[in-house]
Design a protein around this motif. Sequence first.
Motif, PDB file in Angstrom:
ATOM      1  N   LEU A  89       0.835  -1.214   0.000  1.00  0.00           N
ATOM      2  CA  LEU A  89       0.000   0.000   0.000  1.00  0.00           C
ATOM      3  C   LEU A  89       0.867   1.261   0.000  1.00  0.00           C
ATOM      4  CD1 LEU A  89      -2.829  -1.216   2.382  1.00  0.00           C
ATOM      5  CD2 LEU A  89      -2.971  -0.845  -0.088  1.00  0.00           C
ATOM      6  N   GLN A  90       2.053   1.160   0.614  1.00  0.00           N
ATOM      7  CA  GLN A  90       2.977   2.297   0.573  1.00  0.00           C
ATOM      8  C   GLN A  90       3.451   2.513  -0.862  1.00  0.00           C
ATOM      9  OE1 GLN A  90       3.941   4.439   3.261  1.00  0.00           O
ATOM     10  NE2 GLN A  90       4.540   5.589   1.420  1.00  0.00           N
ATOM     11  N   THR A  91       3.794   1.436  -1.511  1.00  0.00           N
ATOM     12  CA  THR A  91       4.242   1.533  -2.909  1.00  0.00           C
ATOM     13  C   THR A  91       3.146   2.113  -3.786  1.00  0.00           C
ATOM     14  OG1 THR A  91       5.641  -0.400  -2.571  1.00  0.00           O
ATOM     15  CG2 THR A  91       5.169   0.222  -4.849  1.00  0.00           C
ATOM     16  N   LEU A  92       1.936   1.612  -3.567  1.00  0.00           N
ATOM     17  CA  LEU A  92       0.805   2.103  -4.352  1.00  0.00           C
ATOM     18  C   LEU A  92       0.608   3.599  -4.117  1.00  0.00           C
ATOM     19  CD1 LEU A  92      -1.501   1.244  -6.218  1.00  0.00           C
ATOM     20  CD2 LEU A  92      -2.851   0.652  -4.198  1.00  0.00           C
ATOM     21  N   THR A  93       0.770   4.005  -2.864  1.00  0.00           N
ATOM     22  CA  THR A  93       0.637   5.431  -2.544  1.00  0.00           C
ATOM     23  C   THR A  93       1.732   6.246  -3.227  1.00  0.00           C
ATOM     24  OG1 THR A  93      -0.159   4.739  -0.371  1.00  0.00           O
ATOM     25  CG2 THR A  93       0.345   7.085  -0.662  1.00  0.00           C
ATOM     26  N   ASP A  94       2.948   5.737  -3.144  1.00  0.00           N
ATOM     27  CA  ASP A  94       4.079   6.453  -3.772  1.00  0.00           C
ATOM     28  C   ASP A  94       3.856   6.620  -5.276  1.00  0.00           C
ATOM     29  OD1 ASP A  94       5.312   6.503  -1.319  1.00  0.00           O
ATOM     30  OD2 ASP A  94       6.654   4.808  -1.734  1.00  0.00           O
ATOM     31  N   ARG A  95       3.404   5.539  -5.896  1.00  0.00           N
ATOM     32  CA  ARG A  95       3.177   5.611  -7.332  1.00  0.00           C
ATOM     33  C   ARG A  95       2.025   6.566  -7.647  1.00  0.00           C
ATOM     34  NH1 ARG A  95       7.243   5.703  -8.374  1.00  0.00           N
ATOM     35  NH2 ARG A  95       6.591   5.944 -10.553  1.00  0.00           N
ATOM     36  N   ALA A  96       0.980   6.491  -6.841  1.00  0.00           N
ATOM     37  CA  ALA A  96      -0.163   7.369  -7.070  1.00  0.00           C
ATOM     38  C   ALA A  96       0.253   8.833  -6.969  1.00  0.00           C
ATOM     39  CB  ALA A  96      -1.257   7.063  -6.046  1.00  0.00           C
ATOM     40  N   ARG A  97       1.030   9.108  -5.953  1.00  0.00           N
ATOM     41  CA  ARG A  97       1.493  10.476  -5.730  1.00  0.00           C
ATOM     42  C   ARG A  97       2.339  10.932  -6.912  1.00  0.00           C
ATOM     43  NH1 ARG A  97       3.610   9.539  -0.667  1.00  0.00           N
ATOM     44  NH2 ARG A  97       1.816  10.276   0.506  1.00  0.00           N
TER      45      ARG A  97
END
Lengths: 409, 387
Positions: free
Chosen positions: A83-91
């Motif tokens: 979920l951190q990775t997904l957040t980083d990519r989303a950002r």
Amino acid sequence: MSGYDRRMFLRGALATGIAGSVAGVAAGKAVAETSTTPEAGAPPIPPFHGPHQAGILAPARRRTIVAAFDVMADGRDDLADLLQTLTDRARALTSGGIPEQVGITAPSSDSGILGPDIPGGDLMLTVGVGASLFDDRYGLASRKPSRLTRMPTFPNDDLDPAWCHGDLSLQLEADDDDTLLHALRDIAKHTRGGMQVRWRMNGFSNPPRPTGTQRNLLGFKDGIANPDATKAAEMDRRVWASGKAPEPAWTAGGSYLVVRLIRMLVEFWDRVGLDEQEKMFGRAKDTGAPLDGAHEQDAPQYQNDPEGLVIPLDSHIRRANPRTPQTDDSRILRRGFNYDRGMDSVGNLDVGLIFTCYQQDLQRQFEATQKRLADEPLVDYISPFGGGYFFALPGVQDSSRSFGGFLKV
Amino acid sequence: MHVRRVSTVIASSLLFVAGCSNSGVKAAPAQPAADPSIQISTSHCGEGWAHPAAGSQTLSITNTGTTTADADVIGVPGGAVYGELEGVAPGVTRSLPITLGQGTYAIRCQPEDGALIVGPSVRVAGSAKSGPAAVPVTYNDLYGPTREYQDYVAGGVKTLLARTKTLVAAVDRKDLKAAKKAWLPAHLAYEKLGAAYDTFGDFGDAIDGLPQGLPKGVHDPDFAGFHRVEYGLWHGESAASLRSPADRLLKDVKGLKADLPNEDMEPGDLPLRAHEIMENTLQFELTEKADQGSGTSLATASANLDGTRQAVEVLRPLLKSRYTGLSQMDADLDRVQKLLDAQKHGDSWTSVAGLGTSDRESIDGAVGELLERLAPIASICYPRRTS
């Protein structure tokens, strides 16, 4: 033993990929870069950071990808990493910027399909979680949004398991397909070991023909009577989870999402007379007006037509929203797109609706509406075959937080 | 699934009132329609059509009366309808796109609960060709054909019962080979009835329901009828275990037969049936979606074609003078028949999956084109008031 390596998420230098993930940059870019938006006057895409995810209330863009993922993360720490990775990519993807340069150390960090400098402010992205994520794999049962269930089979459904449910949902919206594909390709690259696409549907919204609400592929204006997303009090009442018991506190600012993939049997529909079509919807096909009105925004006056002589009692709009005090709290916020995925085996168009709606309470809103619509005359011309129930997570408030906040509370 | 809705037009014995029958015929120059709005109401039917024009145009129709009304643009004399609006509420203005050629026309107003009124005749000049029109079919016109069709169904249900008994008897004596053989004739007897989109209501689901839409699919306790028995027969289910679904099927077929005299077919259903049977075939048989292992979808399609022919035959007298595409439709019926017949080999049929690309495309294309020719029947024979 784990067949899964958390490094698969490519965190660290590589994963940072696109630089410039500060919300302010994203907002600034949004204004500068949306000049290519085909629909003149389309409002800029809101920044990624905020109390709610941007893609719930902001006006829909021209194109979408709706996808569901099965999560393979091995334990809760890996899920947090995912979920951190997904957040980083989303950002990063929403902000844009120049992708990380890796020199001779690796292949390029970005696919390059949006050019060397990724435009910011062109993408909206909404992440949700399905009931299955709260099973015994990650010990999250006690944190499950209290109203989240697996989407049931409704009468008239023809559900294909391969097109239903999922641990995570992801909706991407943009005005161009390359923006969407770039984003999905990037997210998949960074999360392969942790989640796999279970199903995915591309969709599009139609321009007004000639004005007002977009038409669906049955030729009728669709989504006219949506609640007003600019009214905060109304959204608090209909859309946002409150975070109050029985809901876990972390759910505040999130919203329940229903996705229904609904095939439209357009050849059959085209062989139905106009009067019959209009009576099935309860609206005039040309103007979108309710059959007792002149303009699409006219409110139908059911009290003057108790027998349904003008707008039949079993018409879609009358069943979906009877406009009574008793049914008012079942209203939903729709956000539909059309899909086109080619032809079926008998040579008919395989097209239809990606129905999505947001609400505070699945049972009180979507399911109550769905129950009223059961066996409506329209059911012969549509065939729901996929979708799922999800909880769209609360917004990521700032650069220090992530979609995985609910794992930590 | 449900029974496709038809209009609830009430057959009325109210007198035809020629509201303005003595009004003079107005000549008008051919010019684009510029009239603000034409009225429909008991007292002002057709008023406001001051500048009738030839060509493609959009008429604006306002109900200035106090009750909901339908409006037709009819040819004078003859009463052929060129365009109609249904259920225009009081105070509402709706647009009616229409193409008018040289000739005489009038607005006919039909208040929901009152007599029909024909407005003043207007003359359209010019050389433009009018759009297609047809003399309406009334409820009265449909009673005879509907009775004929019901007799056909009643006869078919007798065959259905006899053949279902043969099937169930085979299951009861644990002769599954004989049951497999008896299944198809029994099922086809049902499919010939032309049941589409749940014509027979709950009996339709009980006798010919599909597992789609049931939470547990083929294992759902509500999955019943021919396709349930088919699933068992072609998936190695034991005779003992098949007994209950087979008995249940027989009970439901008997139930349908007993119920039939009480079920008055809505006359407005028949014209819909003309294309809906084959719509159902295209959606569920030619996709092989309904198949539960027997691979007999094309046999079903052929039985459905028989049911369609029956619906068309009883309507033929009404269609002859109204439907210009009738002979082409007949040719399409024959074309589909021929293509399906070619897939019958003695008692067995090619499965849809077993069709070569060219055969499959030929059948799909021919059925699709047939459907395009059948669909106008529903519009033409939709029951309308003329008096």
